[in-house]
Motif scaffolding. Structure first.
Motif, PDB file in Angstrom:
ATOM      1  N   GLU A   3       9.738  -0.831  18.591  1.00 30.71           N
ATOM      2  CA  GLU A   3       9.183  -0.614  17.260  1.00 30.71           C
ATOM      3  C   GLU A   3       9.459   0.761  16.708  1.00 30.71           C
ATOM      4  N   LEU A   4       9.837   0.911  15.486  1.00 33.16           N
ATOM      5  CA  LEU A   4      10.097   2.321  15.064  1.00 33.16           C
ATOM      6  C   LEU A   4       8.686   2.907  14.506  1.00 33.16           C
ATOM      7  N   GLU A   5       8.641   4.316  14.656  1.00 31.55           N
ATOM      8  CA  GLU A   5       7.353   4.950  14.165  1.00 31.55           C
ATOM      9  C   GLU A   5       7.719   5.408  12.980  1.00 31.55           C
ATOM     10  N   CYS A   6       6.660   5.580  11.927  1.00 28.60           N
ATOM     11  CA  CYS A   6       6.621   5.978  10.636  1.00 28.60           C
ATOM     12  C   CYS A   6       7.082   7.545  10.840  1.00 28.60           C
ATOM     13  N   ARG A   7       7.653   8.296   9.967  1.00 29.15           N
ATOM     14  CA  ARG A   7       8.142   9.655  10.190  1.00 29.15           C
ATOM     15  C   ARG A   7       6.953  10.448   9.281  1.00 29.15           C
ATOM     16  N   PRO A   8       6.316  11.267  10.133  1.00 28.44           N
ATOM     17  CA  PRO A   8       5.372  12.001   9.473  1.00 28.44           C
ATOM     18  C   PRO A   8       5.762  12.653   8.164  1.00 28.44           C
ATOM     19  N   GLY A   9       4.752  12.628   7.084  1.00 25.22           N
ATOM     20  CA  GLY A   9       5.380  13.436   5.954  1.00 25.22           C
ATOM     21  C   GLY A   9       6.502  12.852   5.259  1.00 25.22           C
ATOM     22  N   CYS A  10       6.864  11.784   5.374  1.00 25.18           N
ATOM     23  CA  CYS A  10       7.971  11.173   4.812  1.00 25.18           C
ATOM     24  C   CYS A  10       7.510  10.609   3.389  1.00 25.18           C
ATOM     25  N   ALA A  11       6.681   9.475   3.656  1.00 22.38           N
ATOM     26  CA  ALA A  11       6.182   9.026   2.399  1.00 22.38           C
ATOM     27  C   ALA A  11       7.193   8.378   1.401  1.00 22.38           C
ATOM     28  N   ALA A  12       8.413   8.220   1.849  1.00 22.93           N
ATOM     29  CA  ALA A  12       9.238   7.594   0.702  1.00 22.93           C
ATOM     30  C   ALA A  12       8.725   6.256   0.459  1.00 22.93           C
ATOM     31  N   CYS A  13       8.391   5.461   1.173  1.00 23.63           N
ATOM     32  CA  CYS A  13       7.963   4.217   0.747  1.00 23.63           C
ATOM     33  C   CYS A  13       6.501   4.268  -0.201  1.00 23.63           C
ATOM     34  N   CYS A  14       6.063   5.255  -0.313  1.00 25.65           N
ATOM     35  CA  CYS A  14       4.916   5.518  -1.209  1.00 25.65           C
ATOM     36  C   CYS A  14       5.433   6.104  -2.633  1.00 25.65           C
ATOM     37  N   ILE A  15       6.801   6.215  -2.605  1.00 24.36           N
ATOM     38  CA  ILE A  15       7.221   7.144  -3.616  1.00 24.36           C
ATOM     39  C   ILE A  15       8.272   6.126  -4.552  1.00 24.36           C
ATOM     40  N   ALA A  16       9.321   5.734  -3.859  1.00 20.05           N
ATOM     41  CA  ALA A  16      10.425   4.993  -4.528  1.00 20.05           C
ATOM     42  C   ALA A  16      10.111   3.505  -5.097  1.00 20.05           C
ATOM     43  N   PRO A  17       9.214   2.789  -4.439  1.00 20.22           N
ATOM     44  CA  PRO A  17       9.115   1.408  -4.758  1.00 20.22           C
ATOM     45  C   PRO A  17       7.983   1.274  -5.909  1.00 20.22           C
ATOM     46  N   SER A  18       8.305   0.325  -6.920  1.00 10.85           N
ATOM     47  CA  SER A  18       7.085  -0.061  -7.664  1.00 10.85           C
ATOM     48  C   SER A  18       6.233  -0.874  -7.201  1.00 10.85           C
ATOM     49  N   ILE A  19       5.018  -1.041  -7.472  1.00  8.76           N
ATOM     50  CA  ILE A  19       3.989  -1.708  -6.874  1.00  8.76           C
ATOM     51  C   ILE A  19       3.100  -2.152  -7.844  1.00  8.76           C
ATOM     52  N   SER A  20       3.602  -3.650  -8.387  1.00 11.35           N
ATOM     53  CA  SER A  20       2.580  -4.134  -9.633  1.00 11.35           C
ATOM     54  C   SER A  20       1.201  -4.212  -9.451  1.00 11.35           C
ATOM     55  N   ILE A  22      -0.855  -2.376  -8.181  1.00 15.24           N
ATOM     56  CA  ILE A  22      -1.622  -1.188  -8.367  1.00 15.24           C
ATOM     57  C   ILE A  22      -1.257  -0.639  -9.660  1.00 15.24           C
ATOM     58  N   GLY A  23      -0.182  -0.880 -10.401  1.00 15.42           N
ATOM     59  CA  GLY A  23       0.522  -0.454 -11.531  1.00 15.42           C
ATOM     60  C   GLY A  23       1.241   0.855 -11.035  1.00 15.42           C
ATOM     61  N   ARG A  47      -6.185  -1.409  -0.221  1.00 17.21           N
ATOM     62  CA  ARG A  47      -4.793  -1.294  -0.170  1.00 17.21           C
ATOM     63  C   ARG A  47      -4.008  -2.376  -0.423  1.00 17.21           C
ATOM     64  N   PRO A  48      -2.890  -2.347  -1.013  1.00 19.42           N
ATOM     65  CA  PRO A  48      -2.162  -3.466  -1.126  1.00 19.42           C
ATOM     66  C   PRO A  48      -1.628  -4.071  -0.339  1.00 19.42           C
ATOM     67  N   ALA A  49      -1.564  -5.544  -0.220  1.00 16.54           N
ATOM     68  CA  ALA A  49      -0.987  -6.359   0.716  1.00 16.54           C
ATOM     69  C   ALA A  49       0.526  -6.053   1.401  1.00 16.54           C
ATOM     70  N   VAL A  50       0.998  -5.507  -0.025  1.00 25.62           N
ATOM     71  CA  VAL A  50       2.763  -5.083   0.389  1.00 25.62           C
ATOM     72  C   VAL A  50       2.831  -3.917   1.079  1.00 25.62           C
ATOM     73  N   CYS A  51       1.726  -3.033   1.087  1.00 25.44           N
ATOM     74  CA  CYS A  51       1.639  -1.734   2.007  1.00 25.44           C
ATOM     75  C   CYS A  51       1.237  -2.038   3.271  1.00 25.44           C
ATOM     76  N   LEU A  52       0.501  -3.155   3.491  1.00 24.74           N
ATOM     77  CA  LEU A  52      -0.124  -3.512   4.919  1.00 24.74           C
ATOM     78  C   LEU A  52       1.126  -4.075   5.643  1.00 24.74           C
ATOM     79  N   SER A  53       1.931  -5.007   4.889  1.00 22.03           N
ATOM     80  CA  SER A  53       2.997  -5.810   5.544  1.00 22.03           C
ATOM     81  C   SER A  53       4.135  -4.828   5.849  1.00 22.03           C
ATOM     82  N   LEU A  54       4.296  -3.671   5.155  1.00 23.19           N
ATOM     83  CA  LEU A  54       5.384  -2.874   5.056  1.00 23.19           C
ATOM     84  C   LEU A  54       5.814  -2.175   6.654  1.00 23.19           C
ATOM     85  N   LYS A  55       6.830  -2.312   7.515  1.00 26.35           N
ATOM     86  CA  LYS A  55       6.799  -1.726   8.656  1.00 26.35           C
ATOM     87  C   LYS A  55       8.014  -0.991   8.743  1.00 26.35           C
TER      88      LYS A  55
END
Ligand code: SF4
Ligand code: SF4
Length: 83
Positions: A3-20, A22-23, A47-55
């Motif tokens: 399993e891949l670890e999330c890269r500390p300080g990356c946050a790309a997936c909290c920036i690039a996608p739209s998440i309807s 939470i607007g 916390r949105p379900a989409v964030c919970l499910s994103l690996k």
């Protein structure tokens, strides 16, 4: 496959996608993203379900924040409504 670890300080997936739910608009940092690049809703029911499910995955995360942002921006563009 390990399993891949999330890269500390990356946050790309909290920036690039739209998440309807939470607007959240595409390519803007989520309002719940802290200055340290952490989710302030982590562990909370809001916390949105989409964030919970994103690996993390090799395909999405790439080898740098820039690669992840580029991948996610392309995905966002490809899946945006009306395109
Ligand atoms: S793109 Fe990958 S490495 Fe970057 S914050 Fe998201 S899960 Fe973590
Ligand atoms: S809610 Fe948390 S995990 Fe989801 S995009 Fe916002 S900061 Fe990231």
């Amino acid at each position: 496959m390990s399993e891949l670890e999330c890269r500390p300080g990356c946050a790309a997936c909290c920036i690039a996608p739209s998440i309807s739910t939470i607007g959240k608009a595409a390519m803007l940092p989520c309002a719940s993203l802290s200055d340290e690049g952490l989710c302030s809703l982590f562990g909370r029911p809001e916390r949105p379900a989409v964030c919970l499910s994103l690996k993390p995955s090799r395909e999405m995360c790439g080898s740098s924040r820039e690669e992840a942002l580029a991948y996610l921006a392309a995905l966002e563009a490809a899946t945006a409504p009306g395109t």
